[in-house]
Scaffold this active site. Sequence first.
Site: not given
Length: 542
Positions: A267, A269, A299-300, A328-329, A395, A444, A471
């Site tokens: 990741d 991000h 994302d983020r 997943n993002h 992922h 989660r 992840h």
Amino acid sequence: MSTLSSSSPSERSTPPSTVPSPALSSLSISDAEPKEVSEEDKQEAAKLKAEANKAFLGHEFSKAADLYSKAIERNPLDATLFCNRAYTRLKIEEHGYALHDAARAIELNPKYAKAYYRRAMCHLQLLKPHLAVSDLKKVLALEPQNQSVKQQLESTQKLVRKIEFEKAIEVGEEQSAVDRCREIIADGGCMMDKSYDGPKLEVDESGKYHITLEFVRSMIQWFKDGKALPRRYVWEIVLGVFDQFVQEESLVEVRLDAGRDLDVIGDVHGQFYDVLHLFSMTGEPSEKHCLLMNGDLVDRGSWSIEVILTAFAFKWLYPKSMFLNRGNHEAKDMNRTYGFEGEAKHKHGEQTYKLFAHTFTAMPLSTLICPTQPPLQKQGAILSPEGLKRYFVCHGGLFSKDGVTLDDIRKVERIGRQPGTEGLMCEILWTDPQEAPGRGPSKRGVGIAFGPDVTRRWCELNGVTGVLRSHEVRQDGYAIEHNGLCTTVFSAPNYVDQGGNKGAFVRIDSAGTQKYFQFEAQPHPDMRPMAYASGGLQSMMM
């Protein structure tokens, strides 16, 4: 500063950054629990709570969660302990467990406004804003003058209306965003701005654009200077990479011939300045050196556009050396909540976001890395039918049932589809390893957790030497788990500017030998993470 090693798992493995979570069944009140707690236990719980609060303020969230858990053992009737642990678990993305902690605090104290607020934040993180609205209304019933909660409620209600509106529109949409953008270009609706003086794509006599290494390098510098590409160039890059993705299966096989290696990147991000530092360590993709970015590019972080365009540009330029797995993002519901949708629309408009969203669905779900040279050390390794090492990279992780084969993964239909909450695509993107054997509930709230025995059976069934996945934050940037069969690699150092973790990547050579590289976070311009997030989640991460 980087470090590398090909030592044994026991020497190099680091523990997960999150503490083991209690079973879900232990998170509700049971008749067997004490009706009263001794003064001694209350005092000890208070001391542990103070230590946990200090750890939390120091961003040592794993330590804080562990201390709150110990305090709960001494005083399981204190609602504030569960409420505080819920907030801590949100910080380490254990959203499912956080939801149960918040609910437990409400059971213990039905008038505890903060617990309702924490549960609302859990619902937002779990992409259920309509449930968050209900809890925010309960907070305001208890605290009618709380202006910050009023604002949160308004932004959440706005998000719910937006989701409902988009669902209504999508029912009538038949044309893909890729086709629509090509149509707009053909009709002259996305012309180049004549005043643009940045890096230029090459264009041939027919008007078709082509990418060069010089352009990619100049584009990166352009981004570092705080400048944006024209919309037409953004579209050309995304359309160019879409054409590459649709030629690949859901499981991409990468051969590592003699002298060729591959770096697995976890990741990132949207942390553009850390990605630049990372690429300075890995080097650019080339005929002899491959890069595999294992999802959650966006994302983020607040430079997700710069990150994804850089990755896409390299993929367009070097389709056989640059590989990208979906995370997943790379999904609409996550982008809506965690910032990429807002950032893409802000920087390049709504149609550009739609183009990205459709292109994300074309990204492969996994990669099989296939070294071609005999392994230097077998040491009981699980080998392919040809006696070679090979690695499965996705992922999230493995599956809710045994018997899933590589062919099953190859056949997953992905283009135009979102991950959903069940099935192979969801599990590839969402699951996590656990220390206990067997399978368990997801911390989660989506997917499952799989144990070391599950990993071994799957690797033996498919002739796979090991699983590499991302992840999850790991404090050292990576962790070797499940007796060496599962490696987690995370490449966003000091995650959302508060994790304090290192980043890492894993290099695999043509004999299947792995080496691990770590790196620290780099300075970046003054912009907070999740600057473009919706639903008021920016404050949750700070």
